[in-house]
Design an enzyme around this catalytic site. Structure first.
Site, short mmCIF file in Angstrom:
data_model
loop_
_atom_site.label_atom_id
_atom_site.label_comp_id
_atom_site.label_asym_id
_atom_site.label_seq_id
_atom_site.Cartn_x
_atom_site.Cartn_y
_atom_site.Cartn_z
N ASP A 68 0.87 -1.16 0.00
CA ASP A 68 0.00 0.00 0.00
C ASP A 68 0.91 1.22 0.00
OD1 ASP A 68 -2.38 1.60 0.43
OD2 ASP A 68 -1.75 1.76 2.52
N ASP A 114 -0.41 5.03 0.94
CA ASP A 114 -0.80 6.09 1.87
C ASP A 114 -0.81 5.59 3.31
OD1 ASP A 114 -1.43 8.24 -0.04
OD2 ASP A 114 -2.95 6.84 -0.76
#
Length: 229
Positions: A12, A14
């Site tokens: 991922d 963020d």
């Protein structure tokens, strides 16, 4: 919990690689403050990992804002242009990404961000680091990613982009968000969670491994090359 060896790794972005979750909070609060509303951590938890249009619908509905989701997206875009170019890399992220790349472990990016948002966050300061990801899936801009996290779509699509098409059980996911962990598990993958410290213990139980920081990760636990001494 027993860890199984993996061959491929998905990240991922963020709140895991970049400190953008903090910046999202600032941007959203700047907008909802105009309507006398608060962007709470409880609401943020529901949104983390969602695609942009899903996020807008939830915020507008939950806070009963006098705007359409499309108008909310337009407002957020203006905020993002101001703050995203100054993102910071979170502790341990650069070291881990560079280590895996150096040892030829296939790595991919699986972010719910749109391509435009990704470029705002990366192009000014972090292009070199993100160039180490040969495969990038940006959920809010990718027609193959039909549903955002907690659905498994983004991780299944991201894994399919590796040329050798690994099985889900061969992939390890790194996530910070509860919805991201749920998505990885729904995809049949192991997942290392690096949560915001405010995330309740009860919401971390689906993760294969929970860490305070990527600095604490030991690659050899999952059959990956250990850090050089």
């Amino acid at each position: 919990m027993e860890f199984k060896p993996v061959t491929h790794v998905l990240f991922d972005m963020d709140g895991l690689i970049l400190n953008t979750e903090d910046l999202y909070t600032v941007a959203f609060q700047n907008i909802v403050s105009q309507y006398g509303k608060d962007y709470t951590f409880e609401l943020k938890l529901k949104l983390m990992g969602s695609q942009a249009h899903e996020t807008a619908k939830i915020v507008v509905s939950h806070l009963d804002l006098p705007v359409t989701p499309e108008e909310f997206i337009a407002q957020t875009s203006k905020e993002f242009e101001k703050i995203f170019p100054d993102t910071e890399v979170l502790p341990g992220a650069r070291c881990l990404i560079e280590h895996l790349s150096k040892h030829n472990v296939p790595i991919g990016l699986a972010t719910s961000s749109s391509r435009e948002s990704y470029e705002l966050k990366v192009n000014k300061r972090h292009k070199e680091l993100f160039s180490l990801f040969p495969y990038k899936t940006m959920g809010s801009s990718d027609s193959e990613v039909k549903r955002g996290k907690p659905y498994p779509d983004i991780f299944l699509v991201a894994a399919s982009r590796f040329p050798d098409k690994p099985k889900p059980e061969q992939c390890l996911v790194f996530e910070d968000a509860v919805n991201g962990v749920k998505a990885a598990r729904a995809a049949g993958m192991q997942v290392v969670m690096v949560p915001d410290p405010r995330v309740d213990e009860s919401l971390r139980t689906e993760a294969t491994l929970v860490l305070k920081s990527l600095e604490d990760f030991k690659p050899e636990l999952f059959g990956l090359p250990p850090y050089d001494d």
